[in-house]
Design an enzyme around this catalytic site. Structure first.
Site, PDB file in Angstrom:
ATOM      1  N   GLU A 407       0.805  -1.224   0.000  1.00 16.66           N
ATOM      2  CA  GLU A 407       0.000   0.000   0.000  1.00 16.66           C
ATOM      3  C   GLU A 407       0.836   1.271   0.000  1.00 16.66           C
ATOM      4  O   GLU A 407       0.540   2.229  -0.725  1.00 16.66           O
ATOM      5  CB  GLU A 407      -0.953  -0.005   1.204  1.00 16.66           C
ATOM      6  CG  GLU A 407      -2.121  -0.961   1.089  1.00 16.66           C
ATOM      7  CD  GLU A 407      -1.771  -2.404   1.443  1.00 16.66           C
ATOM      8  OE1 GLU A 407      -2.634  -3.282   1.272  1.00 16.66           O
ATOM      9  OE2 GLU A 407      -0.619  -2.643   1.894  1.00 16.66           O
ATOM     10  N   GLN A 429      -7.877  -2.315  -0.988  1.00 16.74           N
ATOM     11  CA  GLN A 429      -8.792  -3.448  -1.039  1.00 16.74           C
ATOM     12  C   GLN A 429      -9.844  -3.330   0.060  1.00 16.74           C
ATOM     13  O   GLN A 429     -11.026  -3.602  -0.167  1.00 16.74           O
ATOM     14  CB  GLN A 429      -8.004  -4.756  -0.899  1.00 16.74           C
ATOM     15  CG  GLN A 429      -8.764  -5.969  -1.371  1.00 16.74           C
ATOM     16  CD  GLN A 429      -7.846  -7.165  -1.550  1.00 16.74           C
ATOM     17  OE1 GLN A 429      -7.391  -7.728  -0.552  1.00 16.74           O
ATOM     18  NE2 GLN A 429      -7.567  -7.530  -2.783  1.00 16.74           N
ATOM     19  N   PHE A 430      -9.424  -2.900   1.226  1.00 18.47           N
ATOM     20  CA  PHE A 430     -10.303  -2.513   2.325  1.00 18.47           C
ATOM     21  C   PHE A 430      -9.705  -1.261   2.955  1.00 18.47           C
ATOM     22  O   PHE A 430      -8.489  -1.121   3.035  1.00 18.47           O
ATOM     23  CB  PHE A 430     -10.425  -3.627   3.371  1.00 18.47           C
ATOM     24  CG  PHE A 430     -11.129  -4.856   2.879  1.00 18.47           C
ATOM     25  CD1 PHE A 430     -12.500  -5.001   3.031  1.00 18.47           C
ATOM     26  CD2 PHE A 430     -10.415  -5.865   2.241  1.00 18.47           C
ATOM     27  CE1 PHE A 430     -13.151  -6.133   2.562  1.00 18.47           C
ATOM     28  CE2 PHE A 430     -11.059  -7.003   1.771  1.00 18.47           C
ATOM     29  CZ  PHE A 430     -12.440  -7.130   1.926  1.00 18.47           C
ATOM     30  N   ALA A 431     -10.558  -0.364   3.421  1.00 20.98           N
ATOM     31  CA  ALA A 431     -10.075   0.880   4.011  1.00 20.98           C
ATOM     32  C   ALA A 431      -9.131   0.612   5.180  1.00 20.98           C
ATOM     33  O   ALA A 431      -8.226   1.407   5.448  1.00 20.98           O
ATOM     34  CB  ALA A 431     -11.257   1.736   4.476  1.00 20.98           C
ATOM     35  N   ASP A 432      -9.338  -0.491   5.880  1.00 24.99           N
ATOM     36  CA  ASP A 432      -8.476  -0.849   7.010  1.00 24.99           C
ATOM     37  C   ASP A 432      -7.005  -0.917   6.605  1.00 24.99           C
ATOM     38  O   ASP A 432      -6.122  -0.604   7.394  1.00 24.99           O
ATOM     39  CB  ASP A 432      -8.887  -2.217   7.569  1.00 24.99           C
ATOM     40  CG  ASP A 432     -10.382  -2.352   7.770  1.00 24.99           C
ATOM     41  OD1 ASP A 432     -10.825  -2.482   8.915  1.00 24.99           O
ATOM     42  OD2 ASP A 432     -11.123  -2.317   6.762  1.00 24.99           O
ATOM     43  N   PHE A 433      -6.751  -1.359   5.361  1.00 28.22           N
ATOM     44  CA  PHE A 433      -5.377  -1.594   4.930  1.00 28.22           C
ATOM     45  C   PHE A 433      -4.630  -0.294   4.630  1.00 28.22           C
ATOM     46  O   PHE A 433      -3.428  -0.316   4.380  1.00 28.22           O
ATOM     47  CB  PHE A 433      -5.355  -2.493   3.697  1.00 28.22           C
ATOM     48  CG  PHE A 433      -5.970  -3.851   3.901  1.00 28.22           C
ATOM     49  CD1 PHE A 433      -6.206  -4.347   5.183  1.00 28.22           C
ATOM     50  CD2 PHE A 433      -6.321  -4.648   2.831  1.00 28.22           C
ATOM     51  CE1 PHE A 433      -6.779  -5.602   5.385  1.00 28.22           C
ATOM     52  CE2 PHE A 433      -6.888  -5.899   3.009  1.00 28.22           C
ATOM     53  CZ  PHE A 433      -7.115  -6.376   4.290  1.00 28.22           C
ATOM     54  N   HIS A 474     -11.538  -5.672   8.625  1.00 31.35           N
ATOM     55  CA  HIS A 474     -12.180  -5.404   7.332  1.00 31.35           C
ATOM     56  C   HIS A 474     -13.452  -4.578   7.490  1.00 31.35           C
ATOM     57  O   HIS A 474     -14.322  -4.594   6.625  1.00 31.35           O
ATOM     58  CB  HIS A 474     -12.528  -6.722   6.627  1.00 31.35           C
ATOM     59  CG  HIS A 474     -11.351  -7.569   6.273  1.00 31.35           C
ATOM     60  ND1 HIS A 474     -10.697  -8.350   7.200  1.00 31.35           N
ATOM     61  CD2 HIS A 474     -10.697  -7.748   5.104  1.00 31.35           C
ATOM     62  CE1 HIS A 474      -9.696  -8.990   6.612  1.00 31.35           C
ATOM     63  NE2 HIS A 474      -9.678  -8.634   5.334  1.00 31.35           N
TER      64      HIS A 474
END
Length: 668
Positions: A407, A429-433, A474
């Protein structure tokens, strides 16, 4: 000794077929930064400058690399690469102004030393978080590759920087995509005071290239002819056959990390050894012995450069301090964006939220040939939410790029594309990442225009939110991480029509935009969406329902939670405000509603402490206190991580408490 290079102290210079003009020019280009540095060290002792990072003894690398590249090829240097700037013929007084924080500098007093870039000279300076610039070079090189302009990009790091994850991400990206970039490691012995044997456990840093399938070479960094010849040869080859190359320059830092640090930690015999390998003295001796230069020419040239240094120093020193202009400071946080409304078509068709985002991306890709999309699994697979499904068939692999799992590197690559005049959409891919890419977002993208008037034309798509049983990693809606960072814009739509129009605007906008997309809305919310290309302004809230009882302020999934409650309780006459964009925030619409109703409830899915509801509440108290008939109520999710179990998740979410809090406030 283990600290001392096994290479002989004596430097061997092989002129090959280079004519005398080139040989002399390389010496003069090294002499100039050395004399500037000597002046700076005197001024530092006199208290006339505040700080200095010395590259004395390393001039051959910066000069040799810069001389080997074409003037319109980008170089990304570091603190000890003064020779890059002087070899690109930046006027000295502008450098002095930069170091003194004056207006003729490149950051107008907003940053110091070599923390600046300039499109005029195709230089992109470093930030103190050393690693990200490696992948910025990847983005610039990717732009060159797509433009097919046969240009090379060179980027510098020190041996200490090779321990950072960004270094490895950048090498991997460049290798996978065959990017025309030269990675230059200045192995100068110490990372501040930490010697190399405490920094890595391989014999040569160049060996790390093997793991990434990258050609790598070890170069005597104090031999300007060897540097120039090797980089010239490689650059010419890379222009014809684009690929990355890793170079390790063996050299030494003969001054402290910065002057205040000193060099007491360096063994005396090690320092003496490297003094005998001084790149300027050794090369001057070679030129004189071979009758290519003379002591008289050297004395005359030295005097001429010193006189110019004094002249330019006085010019910069006499320059007035930067004017304090509050409006200018605020206005320069963002690149100017001249929004031009493109009205929606009267032709509409029903789309799910997820399809509206896909359609927005598609029409933007069709309109903007310089737009690229990057992310994990977004190409043939179409992304985990299938938003880019089929895009490869339409736009090709060059513009729709699967990325490695990196990222931070990809965000920095997006920034490099922007520097090279292109647009980038990066999908998390997910905002968490996004936590793995946090540094380049808040330190590169956000500060770019303010620091050196460089737009960061990057949109980061953020699939976010709970309610789908995805658990702690996620499900986060982490907009609060970014709304407080000046220079970023944050968009968070609740409806398909808004999502498409706002995404198009985000892509048009030359500023960095975090675009939040709630996963629970993807396939649950449908709406008639205009066909084709249209946009909607950022910073303009939408009033979904009007009433005089209470103001409900929310965004994202919260809008639909509020609508569910209001549908059950038709007697409640509420202003329901969908913020749509959180930065910039539509303060005018909020205040107008508060002044009308006198009661305010702010609903957010994010946990309570430090969320945007707190700032909106404070703003209302400061601006509309006399209109309030009750305390402002914030409703948010629990201050815990997001659980997986459905019952636990329901308890966590603000949705479970909103109805009660609304009724309590109405009865106040």
């Amino acid at each position: 000794m283990e600290h001392i290079s096994e290479q002989k102290a004596e430097l061997y210079f092989d002129r090959k077929e280079y004519d005398t003009n080139i040989l002399v020019s390389l010496y003069q280009k090294m002499l100039k930064p050395r004399l500037i540095e000597e002046k700076m060290l005197v001024l530092l002792r006199q208290g006339k400058i505040s700080k200095w990072f010395s590259g004395i003894g390393q001039e051959a690398i910066a000069v040799g690399v810069t001389a080997a590249l074409e003037p319109d090829e980008f170089i990304l240097p570091m603190h000890r690469n003064l020779g890059v700037f002087t070899s690109r013929n930046i006027e000295m007084y502008r450098l002095f102004s930069q170091w003194q924080g004056k207006n003729n500098g490149f950051t107008k007093g907003r940053d110091r030393s070599f923390h600046f870039g300039t499109q005029e000279f195709n230089i992109v300076g470093m930030i103190s978080h050393l690693g990200p610039q490696m992948a910025v070079a990847c983005g610039i090189a990717l732009g060159n590759l797509l433009k097919k302009n046969n240009k090379v990009t060179a980027v510098f790091t020190g041996e200490g920087g090779t321990s950072e994850g960004d270094f490895h991400e950048a090498l991997n990206i460049a290798s996978v995509w065959n990017l025309p970039v030269i990675f230059c490691i200045e192995n100068n012995g110490y990372g501040l005071s930490t010697p190399t044997y405490e920094q890595y456990h391989c014999e040569n840093l160049a060996d790390r290239g093997k793991g990434y399938g990258i050609e790598s070479f070890i170069i005597e960094g104090n031999n300007v002819l060897e540097v120039y010849d090797k980089v010239s040869t490689l650059a010419a080859s890379i222009r014809k056959q684009p690929r990355p190359v890793l170079l390790e320059f063996k050299t030494f830092r003969r001054r402290g990390h910065e002057e205040a640090s000193g060099t007491k930690y360096v063994p005396e015999d090690l320092m003496k050894f490297w003094e005998t390998k001084d790149p300027i003295e050794n090369y001057k001796k070679y030129l004189i012995e071979n009758h290519l230069w003379s002591e008289e020419q050297d004395a005359a040239t030295t005097l001429e450069i010193k006189n110019k240094i004094n002249l330019h120093w006085n010019k910069a020193n006499n320059e007035p301090a930067v004017d304090v202009d509050l409006d200018k400071e605020k206005n320069d946080v963002y690149t100017n964006f001249d929004y031009k409304e493109i009205k929606p078509s009267l032709s509409t068709y029903e789309l799910r939220f997820v399809d509206a985002i896909s359609d927005g991306l598609k029409v933007a890709m069709e309109k903007h040939d310089d737009l690229m999309i990057m992310g994990q699994d977004i190409a043939e697979y179409g992304g985990v939410f299938k938003i880019t499904e089929g895009f490869v068939n339409i736009f090709g692999k060059e513009r729709v790029r699967n990325t490695p799992i990196c990222e931070s590197g990809i965000v920095s690559t997006g920034y490099g594309l922007s520097i090279n005049g292109m647009k980038a959409v990066v999908e998390m891919q997910f905002a968490d990442f996004v936590s793995s890419g946090f540094n380049p977002i808040v330190n590169l993208l956000a500060k770019s225009n303010y620091r050196w008037e460089q737009s960061a034309n990057v949109v980061i798509r953020m699939p976010c939110g709970a309610g789908v049983g995805a658990g702690p990693f996620h499900s986060q809606t982490n907009e609060a991480w970014f709304i407080k960072t000046p220079g970023l814009k944050v968009v968070y739509p609740a409806f398909p029509k808004d999502a498409k129009g706002l995404l198009i605007t985000a892509i048009e906008d030359p500023n960095p935009v975090l675009f939040f997309e709630h996963k629970a809305l993807y396939r649950s919310i449908r709406q008639e969406v205009p066909d084709g290309y249209y946009n909607l302004p950022l910073g303009q809230a939408s009033v979904i329902r009007e009433g005089s009882d209470i103001s409900i302020i929310t965004y994202g999934a919260g809008v639909h939670w509020a609508l569910e409650v209001l549908k059950k309780m038709e007697d409640i006459q509420a202003d329901l405000i969908d913020l749509r964009t959180l930065q910039p925030l539509d303060v005018e619409t909020i205040c107008a509603s508060v002044k009308k109703t006198g009661k305010v409830i702010i609903l957010q899915e994010d946990s309570l402490f430090g969320g945007i509801a707190s700032d909106i509440s404070a703003m209302i108290v400061e601006s509309c206190f006399e209109y309030l008939d009750a305390p402002i109520k914030r409703v948010a999710s629990l201050d815990t991580p997001i659980p997986f179990d459905q019952n636990l998740e329901n308890q966590y979410l603000a949705k479970s408490r909103f109805e009660k809090e609304l009724l309590d406030l109405l009865e106040y």
